[in-house]
Design an enzyme around this catalytic site. Structure first.
Site, short mmCIF file in Angstrom:
data_model
loop_
_atom_site.label_atom_id
_atom_site.label_comp_id
_atom_site.label_asym_id
_atom_site.label_seq_id
_atom_site.Cartn_x
_atom_site.Cartn_y
_atom_site.Cartn_z
N GLY A 61 -8.67 3.97 7.57
CA GLY A 61 -8.41 5.40 7.70
C GLY A 61 -6.94 5.72 7.88
O GLY A 61 -6.45 6.72 7.37
N MET A 82 -11.12 -6.01 5.94
CA MET A 82 -10.34 -5.03 6.72
C MET A 82 -9.98 -5.66 8.05
O MET A 82 -10.85 -6.09 8.81
CB MET A 82 -11.16 -3.75 6.96
CG MET A 82 -11.38 -2.85 5.76
SD MET A 82 -9.89 -2.36 4.86
CE MET A 82 -8.89 -1.61 6.15
N GLY A 128 -2.36 -3.86 9.26
CA GLY A 128 -1.55 -4.53 10.28
C GLY A 128 -0.92 -5.83 9.82
O GLY A 128 -0.64 -6.71 10.64
N MET A 160 -8.90 7.89 0.25
CA MET A 160 -9.70 8.32 1.42
C MET A 160 -10.19 9.73 1.20
O MET A 160 -9.43 10.59 0.75
CB MET A 160 -8.82 8.28 2.67
CG MET A 160 -8.18 6.93 2.92
SD MET A 160 -7.10 7.01 4.34
CE MET A 160 -6.55 5.30 4.41
N GLY A 179 -2.77 4.04 8.31
CA GLY A 179 -1.81 2.94 8.31
C GLY A 179 -1.25 2.76 9.72
O GLY A 179 -1.50 3.58 10.61
N HIS A 194 -1.20 -1.37 -4.24
CA HIS A 194 -2.48 -1.06 -3.59
C HIS A 194 -2.56 0.46 -3.35
O HIS A 194 -1.67 1.04 -2.73
CB HIS A 194 -2.55 -1.83 -2.27
CG HIS A 194 -3.85 -1.72 -1.53
ND1 HIS A 194 -4.94 -2.50 -1.84
CD2 HIS A 194 -4.22 -0.94 -0.49
CE1 HIS A 194 -5.93 -2.22 -1.00
NE2 HIS A 194 -5.53 -1.27 -0.17
N HIS A 211 -8.44 0.87 -3.72
CA HIS A 211 -9.35 0.63 -2.59
C HIS A 211 -10.03 1.95 -2.25
O HIS A 211 -9.39 2.86 -1.71
CB HIS A 211 -8.50 0.09 -1.41
CG HIS A 211 -9.27 -0.15 -0.16
ND1 HIS A 211 -8.65 -0.39 1.05
CD2 HIS A 211 -10.60 -0.20 0.09
CE1 HIS A 211 -9.56 -0.58 1.98
NE2 HIS A 211 -10.75 -0.46 1.44
N SER A 251 0.85 -1.19 0.00
CA SER A 251 0.00 0.00 0.00
C SER A 251 0.88 1.23 0.00
O SER A 251 1.60 1.50 0.96
CB SER A 251 -0.90 0.02 1.24
OG SER A 251 -1.42 1.35 1.40
N ASP A 253 -4.73 3.35 -1.62
CA ASP A 253 -5.77 3.64 -0.63
C ASP A 253 -6.32 5.04 -0.83
O ASP A 253 -5.64 6.02 -0.57
CB ASP A 253 -5.18 3.51 0.78
CG ASP A 253 -5.07 2.07 1.21
OD1 ASP A 253 -6.06 1.34 1.08
OD2 ASP A 253 -3.98 1.68 1.68
N MET A 270 -12.09 4.10 -0.10
CA MET A 270 -12.70 4.32 1.21
C MET A 270 -13.33 5.70 1.17
O MET A 270 -12.87 6.66 1.80
CB MET A 270 -11.62 4.24 2.31
CG MET A 270 -11.17 2.81 2.57
SD MET A 270 -9.61 2.76 3.44
CE MET A 270 -8.49 3.00 2.06
N ASP A 312 -6.28 -6.57 4.84
CA ASP A 312 -5.74 -5.21 4.74
C ASP A 312 -5.69 -4.57 6.11
O ASP A 312 -6.73 -4.33 6.73
CB ASP A 312 -6.64 -4.41 3.79
CG ASP A 312 -6.07 -3.04 3.46
OD1 ASP A 312 -5.01 -2.68 3.99
OD2 ASP A 312 -6.71 -2.32 2.68
C1 DX5 Z 1 -6.20 1.27 6.00
C2 DX5 Z 1 -5.78 1.00 4.57
C3 DX5 Z 1 -4.63 0.04 4.50
C4 DX5 Z 1 -3.44 0.53 5.24
C5 DX5 Z 1 -2.50 -0.61 5.50
O1 DX5 Z 1 -7.13 2.27 6.04
O2 DX5 Z 1 -6.82 0.47 3.82
O3 DX5 Z 1 -4.31 -0.35 3.18
O4 DX5 Z 1 -2.79 1.56 4.58
O5 DX5 Z 1 -1.44 -0.08 6.19
P1 DX5 Z 1 -0.64 -0.87 7.29
O6 DX5 Z 1 -0.02 -2.03 6.60
O7 DX5 Z 1 0.34 0.15 7.76
O8 DX5 Z 1 -1.62 -1.30 8.34
ZN ZN Z 2 -6.45 -0.57 1.61
#
Ligand code: DX5
Ligand code: ZN
Length: 220
Positions: free
Chosen positions: A145, A140, A180, A38, A147, A34, A67, A9, A36, A69, A178
């Protein structure tokens, strides 16, 4: 054995050196990139939009896994198709404010792989009616929101249920996790049936991206 897809990501990348970061993960063995997205409404953060995805498209031939969001993904999805997305995942929650079935078919008709995602608080039942129409189920494993959050092992039940669904069908969907994801949580996710690992922090905050990606695949 199941082929594992690693999708870094870029949310966790150094944005001032984004082209370089994309080249580095590609060389390090990434399978997808990936993205993200937002909007500050569906989630409490703002990341980037279709213009940046279009710039990333010029830097790599890897599939771009977008993705969304965001609210009204039906309104914005065509812009991400145009920017060069290969797959577009939208959220099933009411707060995303769209006709989920319709958005998924618009994405497919545009030549992209449709994906559906669900937040930690959303039950598996809410995605069940759509499983026949999607290519990717993105579970998820953190609240979306930001990382860098901790993986929620309770989400493995949803991964198992998706895997059971796959076993009962000829057509398989990709099961993605997705949030952690590190070598330990990747192993747990794969054991439960996931085949796509989305990871930001554990790749982009590592010194050696190739080693980080290998370790997610369970290769020491
Ligand atoms: C969370 C995102 C993830 C996130 C993953 O809102 O959808 O893709 O960036 O990041 P890490 O790997 O740091 O949890
Ligand atoms: Zn994501």
């Amino acid at each position: 054995m199941q082929q594992i897809i690693v999708a870094p990501s870029i949310l966790a990348a150094d944005f001032l050196r984004l082209a370089d970061e994309v080249h580095r993960v590609e060389e390090a063995g990434a399978d997808w990139i990936h993205c993200d997205i937002m909007d500050g409404h569906f989630v409490d953060n703002i990341s980037f939009g279709p213009d940046i995805v279009g710039l990333v498209r010029k830097e790599t031939n890897l599939p771009l896994d977008v993705h969304l969001m965001i609210r009204r993904p039906d309104h914005y999805a065509p812009r991400f198709v145009k920017a060069g997305a290969n797959s577009i995942t939208v959220h099933v929650e009411r707060e995303a404010d769209h006709d989920v079935g319709k958005t998924l078919s618009v994405i497919r008709d545009a030549g992209c792989r449709p994906g559906l995602s669900l937040n930690p608080a959303t039950p598996f039942e809410s995605v069940e009616p759509f499983l026949d129409t999607i290519d990717i189920l993105l579970v998820m494993t953190v609240h979306p929101g930001f990382g860098g959050q901790s993986f929620r092992p309770e989400m493995m039940e949803k991964v198992q249920r998706a895997e059971e669904w796959n076993e009962s069908r000829a057509r398989k969907i990709d099961i993605a996790v997705d949030g952690g994801i590190n070598p330990e949580t990747a192993r747990l996710s794969i054991q439960n049936g996931a085949n796509v690992l989305v990871a930001g922090t554990s790749i982009f905050h590592a010194k050696d991206y190739a080693k980080a990606i290998r370790e997610l695949r369970g290769i020491r």
